[in-house]
Design a protein around this motif. Structure first.
Motif, PDB file in Angstrom:
ATOM      1  N   UNK A   8       0.838  -1.198   0.000  1.00 29.24           N
ATOM      2  CA  UNK A   8       0.000   0.000   0.000  1.00 29.24           C
ATOM      3  C   UNK A   8       0.876   1.252   0.000  1.00 29.24           C
ATOM      4  N   UNK A   9       0.270   2.389  -0.232  1.00 26.09           N
ATOM      5  CA  UNK A   9       1.022   3.648  -0.237  1.00 26.09           C
ATOM      6  C   UNK A   9       1.539   4.000   1.148  1.00 26.09           C
ATOM      7  N   UNK A  10       0.911   3.461   2.197  1.00 26.21           N
ATOM      8  CA  UNK A  10       1.350   3.757   3.568  1.00 26.21           C
ATOM      9  C   UNK A  10       2.503   2.859   4.026  1.00 26.21           C
ATOM     10  N   UNK A  11       2.928   1.924   3.166  1.00 25.96           N
ATOM     11  CA  UNK A  11       4.042   1.047   3.524  1.00 25.96           C
ATOM     12  C   UNK A  11       3.611  -0.268   4.128  1.00 25.96           C
ATOM     13  N   UNK A  12       2.334  -0.525   4.185  1.00 25.44           N
ATOM     14  CA  UNK A  12       1.818  -1.800   4.695  1.00 25.44           C
ATOM     15  C   UNK A  12       1.395  -2.692   3.549  1.00 25.44           C
ATOM     16  N   UNK A  13       0.412  -3.564   3.812  1.00 21.56           N
ATOM     17  CA  UNK A  13      -0.105  -4.421   2.757  1.00 21.56           C
ATOM     18  C   UNK A  13      -1.601  -4.587   2.914  1.00 21.56           C
TER      19      UNK A  13
END
Length: 101
Positions: free
Chosen positions: A48-53
């Motif tokens: 994801x754009x936030x660095x998660x999935x």
């Protein structure tokens, strides 16, 4: 009968060519994402754009492979261990058109 169809087709073709729109050649536009190997997931997961999935609906998307690869280099170590791969989500054919002035 064939002459009638040829006349009809040529008349239709000439009316289309007089439209006020100019279209260039078609181009293929692809959308890319970073797929991950997520343990315990029955469906694919994506960065994801936030660095998660997340699932596909939350995936960060890219217009080029290069930008997707640059994003991979910015992922955290824990996400890096999830085997990130650039994946093509969609490919669409576009014909850019502009209006005559």
């Amino acid at each position: 009968m064939i002459a009638f169809w040829l006349t009809l087709c040529s008349a239709f073709g000439s009316s289309v060519s007089t439209a006020n729109t100019k279209c260039s050649a078609s181009e293929i536009k692809s959308i890319w994402a970073i797929s991950l190997s997520c343990r315990g997931w029955s469906s694919p997961c994506y960065a994801t754009s936030s660095g998660g999935y997340s699932s596909r609906s939350g995936a960060k998307t890219f217009d080029s492979i290069d930008s997707a690869q640059r994003f991979i280099r910015q992922l955290s170590k824990s996400i890096q261990r999830m085997n990130p791969q650039v994946t093509q989500l969609a490919s669409e054919q576009h014909t850019p058109c502009t209006e005559d002035e």
